[in-house]
Design a protein around this motif. Structure first.
Motif, PDB file in Angstrom:
ATOM      1  N   TYR A   1      25.503  -3.778  20.792  1.00  0.00           N
ATOM      2  CA  TYR A   1      26.944  -3.961  20.645  1.00  0.00           C
ATOM      3  C   TYR A   1      27.348  -4.242  19.194  1.00  0.00           C
ATOM      4  O   TYR A   1      28.521  -4.105  18.841  1.00  0.00           O
ATOM      5  CB  TYR A   1      27.432  -5.113  21.521  1.00  0.00           C
ATOM      6  CG  TYR A   1      27.408  -4.826  23.003  1.00  0.00           C
ATOM      7  CD1 TYR A   1      27.801  -3.596  23.510  1.00  0.00           C
ATOM      8  CD2 TYR A   1      27.022  -5.813  23.906  1.00  0.00           C
ATOM      9  CE1 TYR A   1      27.793  -3.332  24.870  1.00  0.00           C
ATOM     10  CE2 TYR A   1      27.015  -5.570  25.275  1.00  0.00           C
ATOM     11  CZ  TYR A   1      27.400  -4.334  25.755  1.00  0.00           C
ATOM     12  OH  TYR A   1      27.398  -4.094  27.109  1.00  0.00           O
TER      13      TYR A   1
ATOM     14  N   PRO B   1      38.943   1.205  21.676  1.00  0.00           N
ATOM     15  CA  PRO B   1      38.103   1.457  22.853  1.00  0.00           C
ATOM     16  C   PRO B   1      38.217   2.866  23.431  1.00  0.00           C
ATOM     17  O   PRO B   1      38.070   3.053  24.642  1.00  0.00           O
ATOM     18  CB  PRO B   1      38.608   0.418  23.851  1.00  0.00           C
ATOM     19  CG  PRO B   1      40.063   0.290  23.538  1.00  0.00           C
ATOM     20  CD  PRO B   1      40.146   0.421  22.025  1.00  0.00           C
TER      21      PRO B   1
ATOM     22  N   LYS C   1      38.640   6.189  27.897  1.00  0.00           N
ATOM     23  CA  LYS C   1      38.575   4.801  27.446  1.00  0.00           C
ATOM     24  C   LYS C   1      37.212   4.214  27.777  1.00  0.00           C
ATOM     25  O   LYS C   1      36.617   4.538  28.803  1.00  0.00           O
ATOM     26  CB  LYS C   1      39.683   3.975  28.109  1.00  0.00           C
ATOM     27  CG  LYS C   1      39.841   2.581  27.518  1.00  0.00           C
ATOM     28  CD  LYS C   1      41.072   1.884  28.084  1.00  0.00           C
ATOM     29  CE  LYS C   1      41.264   0.520  27.414  1.00  0.00           C
ATOM     30  NZ  LYS C   1      42.476  -0.186  27.915  1.00  0.00           N
TER      31      LYS C   1
ATOM     32  N   GLU D   1      34.646   0.736  28.124  1.00  0.00           N
ATOM     33  CA  GLU D   1      34.513  -0.706  28.313  1.00  0.00           C
ATOM     34  C   GLU D   1      33.039  -1.036  28.506  1.00  0.00           C
ATOM     35  O   GLU D   1      32.226  -0.154  28.816  1.00  0.00           O
ATOM     36  CB  GLU D   1      35.320  -1.174  29.528  1.00  0.00           C
ATOM     37  CG  GLU D   1      34.857  -0.583  30.847  1.00  0.00           C
ATOM     38  CD  GLU D   1      35.703  -1.049  32.022  1.00  0.00           C
ATOM     39  OE1 GLU D   1      36.718  -1.735  31.781  1.00  0.00           O
ATOM     40  OE2 GLU D   1      35.332  -0.738  33.163  1.00  0.00           O
ATOM     41  N   LYS D   2      32.699  -2.296  28.330  1.00  0.00           N
ATOM     42  CA  LYS D   2      31.324  -2.717  28.541  1.00  0.00           C
ATOM     43  C   LYS D   2      30.999  -2.726  30.039  1.00  0.00           C
ATOM     44  O   LYS D   2      31.871  -3.000  30.873  1.00  0.00           O
ATOM     45  CB  LYS D   2      31.093  -4.114  27.970  1.00  0.00           C
ATOM     46  CG  LYS D   2      31.151  -4.186  26.461  1.00  0.00           C
ATOM     47  CD  LYS D   2      30.898  -5.614  25.977  1.00  0.00           C
ATOM     48  CE  LYS D   2      30.921  -5.703  24.454  1.00  0.00           C
ATOM     49  NZ  LYS D   2      30.707  -7.088  23.983  1.00  0.00           N
ATOM     50  N   THR D   3      29.753  -2.413  30.370  1.00  0.00           N
ATOM     51  CA  THR D   3      29.306  -2.564  31.750  1.00  0.00           C
ATOM     52  C   THR D   3      29.143  -4.056  32.044  1.00  0.00           C
ATOM     53  O   THR D   3      29.149  -4.895  31.139  1.00  0.00           O
ATOM     54  CB  THR D   3      27.973  -1.847  31.985  1.00  0.00           C
ATOM     55  OG1 THR D   3      26.975  -2.411  31.109  1.00  0.00           O
ATOM     56  CG2 THR D   3      28.083  -0.355  31.706  1.00  0.00           C
TER      57      THR D   3
ATOM     58  N   PHE E   1      27.800   0.590  27.816  1.00  0.00           N
ATOM     59  CA  PHE E   1      29.193   1.012  27.701  1.00  0.00           C
ATOM     60  C   PHE E   1      29.454   2.042  28.796  1.00  0.00           C
ATOM     61  O   PHE E   1      28.583   2.851  29.128  1.00  0.00           O
ATOM     62  CB  PHE E   1      29.477   1.668  26.350  1.00  0.00           C
ATOM     63  CG  PHE E   1      29.678   0.704  25.217  1.00  0.00           C
ATOM     64  CD1 PHE E   1      30.740  -0.183  25.225  1.00  0.00           C
ATOM     65  CD2 PHE E   1      28.817   0.700  24.124  1.00  0.00           C
ATOM     66  CE1 PHE E   1      30.939  -1.067  24.163  1.00  0.00           C
ATOM     67  CE2 PHE E   1      29.013  -0.163  23.064  1.00  0.00           C
ATOM     68  CZ  PHE E   1      30.069  -1.060  23.090  1.00  0.00           C
TER      69      PHE E   1
END
Length: 212
Positions: free
Chosen positions: A80, A92, A112, A114-116, A175
């Protein structure tokens, strides 16, 4: 050299991409093509380019490996604190591209990111080979280092510290890109390529052909 580069060309004649044959769901169409790439035993069919944009509005790309695909999106794992991680924290949105040269196919995906979840990242991290888990600790990804010896020394230090059970680093995880646009490109003769675009409109996929 310039003349030799200008003379390089190929006629694409392996296949076609027709609206009536393509699946109305782009994820299903993608999984169909990915399965065909795997069966064709082309080199690293799971490799994809990830494009991000930094705060300075400069785009950057790198190649990573897809590790998951379902109705929620496409997943890969990374540090990250890497350049892509920092850029995604600022903006993002990203674009992905698969290029299966031997099949004369390209898939482009936008959406878009996002983090898992921690649970997903933990599960995948602990499935990795031990050396890769140690490597996640050893590499300050995208940061300058004095030499390769730094990585070797870091790996030895963390291997001694964690033994056979290194935990997932807090700066490492997944991600997930949730697509809102897909494009499927099939090379055709005379540069009259097939391009099918899927756009998400009011929760439904709209499919249309694009000029090559």
């Amino acid at each position: 050299m310039d003349k030799k580069l200008a003379d390089l060309r190929k006629s694409y004649e392996r296949a076609e991409l027709d609206e009536h044959a393509a699946d109305p769901n782009p994820r299903v169409q993608f999984e169909r093509w990915l399965s065909e790439a795997i069966r064709a035993q082309i080199p690293e069919p799971n490799a994809m380019t990830v494009a991000t944009v930094g705060p300075d509005l400069r785009p950057s790309t790198r190649v990573v490996l897809i590790k998951g695909c379902d109705d929620r999106g496409i997943v890969w794992y990374t540090n990250y604190e890497s350049r892509k991680g920092r850029e995604l924290a600022h903006n993002p949105y990203a674009a992905l591209q698969f290029h299966w040269v031997e099949l004369e196919r390209v898939v482009r995906i936008e959406g878009k990111v996002e983090k898992t979840s921690d649970a997903e990242s933990d599960e995948y991290f602990h499935s990795r080979p031990l050396d890769s888990r140690i490597g996640a600790w050893a590499s300050p990804q995208s940061r300058p280092i004095a030499s390769r010896a730094v990585l070797v020394a870091n790996a030895a230090r963390y291997a001694a510290q964690f033994g056979l059970n290194p935990p997932r680093p807090p700066h490492w995880g997944g991600f997930r890109l949730t697509p809102d646009r897909w494009e499927f490109w099939q090379g055709r003769k005379s540069r009259l390529h097939d391009r099918l675009c899927y756009r998400l409109v009011d929760g439904h996929w709209v499919r249309e052909r694009l000029a090559p």
